[in-house]
Design an enzyme around this catalytic site. Sequence first.
Site, PDB file in Angstrom:
ATOM      1  N   ASN A   9       0.659  -1.046  -0.129  1.00 53.56           N
ATOM      2  CA  ASN A   9       0.118   0.270  -0.207  1.00 53.56           C
ATOM      3  C   ASN A   9       1.017   1.292   0.812  1.00 53.56           C
ATOM      4  O   ASN A   9       1.485   1.161   0.916  1.00 53.56           O
ATOM      5  CB  ASN A   9      -1.010   0.327   1.656  1.00 53.56           C
ATOM      6  CG  ASN A   9      -1.658   1.457   1.310  1.00 53.56           C
ATOM      7  OD1 ASN A   9      -1.736   2.051   0.155  1.00 53.56           O
ATOM      8  ND2 ASN A   9      -1.932   1.524   3.074  1.00 53.56           N
ATOM      9  N   LYS A  11      -0.079   4.335  -0.074  1.00 60.16           N
ATOM     10  CA  LYS A  11      -0.743   5.999   0.265  1.00 60.16           C
ATOM     11  C   LYS A  11      -0.076   7.158  -0.799  1.00 60.16           C
ATOM     12  O   LYS A  11      -0.486   6.880  -1.942  1.00 60.16           O
ATOM     13  CB  LYS A  11       0.168   5.811   1.983  1.00 60.16           C
ATOM     14  CG  LYS A  11       0.176   4.150   2.096  1.00 60.16           C
ATOM     15  CD  LYS A  11      -0.162   4.706   3.883  1.00 60.16           C
ATOM     16  CE  LYS A  11      -0.286   3.033   4.913  1.00 60.16           C
ATOM     17  NZ  LYS A  11       0.056   3.715   6.466  1.00 60.16           N
ATOM     18  N   HIS A  95      -9.640   1.598   5.307  1.00 57.24           N
ATOM     19  CA  HIS A  95      -8.409   1.654   5.825  1.00 57.24           C
ATOM     20  C   HIS A  95      -8.128   2.600   6.972  1.00 57.24           C
ATOM     21  O   HIS A  95      -9.727   3.110   6.529  1.00 57.24           O
ATOM     22  CB  HIS A  95      -7.317   1.816   4.849  1.00 57.24           C
ATOM     23  CG  HIS A  95      -5.607   2.396   5.636  1.00 57.24           C
ATOM     24  ND1 HIS A  95      -5.369   3.093   6.293  1.00 57.24           N
ATOM     25  CD2 HIS A  95      -4.660   0.980   4.972  1.00 57.24           C
ATOM     26  CE1 HIS A  95      -4.121   2.676   6.477  1.00 57.24           C
ATOM     27  NE2 HIS A  95      -3.501   1.894   5.900  1.00 57.24           N
ATOM     28  N   GLU A  97      -6.920   4.521   7.998  1.00 60.03           N
ATOM     29  CA  GLU A  97      -6.518   6.340   7.615  1.00 60.03           C
ATOM     30  C   GLU A  97      -7.889   6.642   7.203  1.00 60.03           C
ATOM     31  O   GLU A  97      -8.567   7.908   7.196  1.00 60.03           O
ATOM     32  CB  GLU A  97      -5.110   6.089   6.767  1.00 60.03           C
ATOM     33  CG  GLU A  97      -4.018   6.500   7.871  1.00 60.03           C
ATOM     34  CD  GLU A  97      -2.981   5.578   6.646  1.00 60.03           C
ATOM     35  OE1 GLU A  97      -2.497   5.795   5.035  1.00 60.03           O
ATOM     36  OE2 GLU A  97      -1.681   5.227   7.738  1.00 60.03           O
ATOM     37  N   GLU A 165      -5.073  -4.659  10.703  1.00 62.88           N
ATOM     38  CA  GLU A 165      -4.096  -3.819  10.814  1.00 62.88           C
ATOM     39  C   GLU A 165      -4.375  -3.326  12.585  1.00 62.88           C
ATOM     40  O   GLU A 165      -5.232  -2.151  12.183  1.00 62.88           O
ATOM     41  CB  GLU A 165      -4.307  -2.596   9.679  1.00 62.88           C
ATOM     42  CG  GLU A 165      -4.172  -3.790   7.900  1.00 62.88           C
ATOM     43  CD  GLU A 165      -3.336  -2.609   7.587  1.00 62.88           C
ATOM     44  OE1 GLU A 165      -2.231  -2.558   6.906  1.00 62.88           O
ATOM     45  OE2 GLU A 165      -4.091  -1.488   7.069  1.00 62.88           O
ATOM     46  N   GLY A 171       2.970   2.235  10.474  1.00 60.72           N
ATOM     47  CA  GLY A 171       3.605   3.251  10.680  1.00 60.72           C
ATOM     48  C   GLY A 171       4.418   3.840  12.216  1.00 60.72           C
ATOM     49  O   GLY A 171       4.639   5.142  12.178  1.00 60.72           O
ATOM     50  N   SER A 211       3.464  -1.883  10.025  1.00 59.60           N
ATOM     51  CA  SER A 211       4.576  -1.807  10.484  1.00 59.60           C
ATOM     52  C   SER A 211       5.653  -3.612   9.851  1.00 59.60           C
ATOM     53  O   SER A 211       6.829  -4.216  11.059  1.00 59.60           O
ATOM     54  CB  SER A 211       5.151  -1.599  11.764  1.00 59.60           C
ATOM     55  OG  SER A 211       4.932  -0.594  12.099  1.00 59.60           O
TER      56      SER A 211
HETATM   57  P1  PGA Z   1       3.077   0.184   7.982  1.00 61.98           P
HETATM   58  O1  PGA Z   1       1.810   0.679   6.383  1.00 61.98           O
HETATM   59  O2  PGA Z   1       4.006  -0.893   7.036  1.00 61.98           O
HETATM   60  O3  PGA Z   1       4.042   1.609   7.339  1.00 61.98           O
HETATM   61  O4  PGA Z   1       3.382   0.239   8.827  1.00 61.98           O
HETATM   62  C1  PGA Z   1       0.811  -0.315   6.551  1.00 61.98           C
HETATM   63  C2  PGA Z   1      -0.620  -0.116   5.805  1.00 61.98           C
HETATM   64  O5  PGA Z   1      -1.242   1.204   6.624  1.00 61.98           O
HETATM   65  O6  PGA Z   1      -0.936  -0.160   5.523  1.00 61.98           O
END
Ligand code: PGA
Length: 247
Positions: A9, A11, A95, A97, A165, A171, A211
């Site tokens: 992903n 983003k 997601h 976000e 998640e 992140g 992560s």
């Molecule tokens: P990340 O993001 O691997 O940077 O923690 C995962 C995601 O939001 O799908």
Amino acid sequence: MRSIIIAGNWKMNKTIGESISMVKELKTLVRDIGDRAILVCPPATALSSVGAELKGSNISLGAQNMHFEENGAFTGEISAGMLKEIGVEYVILGHSERRHVFEEDDSLINKKVKTAISSGLKPILCVGETLEERENGRMEDVVSTQLSDGLGGIEDIKNLVIAYEPVWAIGTGKTATPSQAEEVHVLIRKVLGAIFDDEISEGISILYGGSVKPGNIKELISQDNIDGVLVGGASLDAKSFSEIVKC
Ligand code: PGA
């Protein structure tokens, strides 16, 4: 029996040019991998060019979001049909976000999942609790509700993928431990069994996200109910993403 899916992903990262050079490198690095689905989810502006670059490769194309209506007065939005037209196969929905920054709720996400399925896209429905919810003992309740509300009224689940998640792991560099993740994946499978039935639930791939890096993928993927990963930061670099793909 379940497919292993390794998804990146990106983003809101990468121009078209950066996206193309990344997938050119990635294609070479993973071209011998045939036993798992590999997919990248570039930003909307790069989807079409990346799709063209991926033609004939073993990497699929995914979108990061979509609207539930087919067309109309929805400024700034993109429909399932528009995504299909440019070769998109998967779409990430719900997601964290989208839930937390853009205030998407379960009923909106449910409409998107329904449209994705009826349009022939493979939705990756993301669920997960915040740190506060976990610390208050609400993880089970939050994840179960996101699943039952997000999947309400859905019968045709053959293309459905779930991603767990935990919001506190996205992140942040804090990964759920393999056993913490496995515990929630088992819960998710149980909830899916109650919503559909156990046989259907056993066939649904449940990805872990938060992560994920080349250094922690092996332990995560070795868990019985972790059927792949959704990778943010570490999917932006072809080499690190390819190491995760080859886990
Ligand atoms: P990340 O993001 O691997 O940077 O923690 C995962 C995601 O939001 O799908």
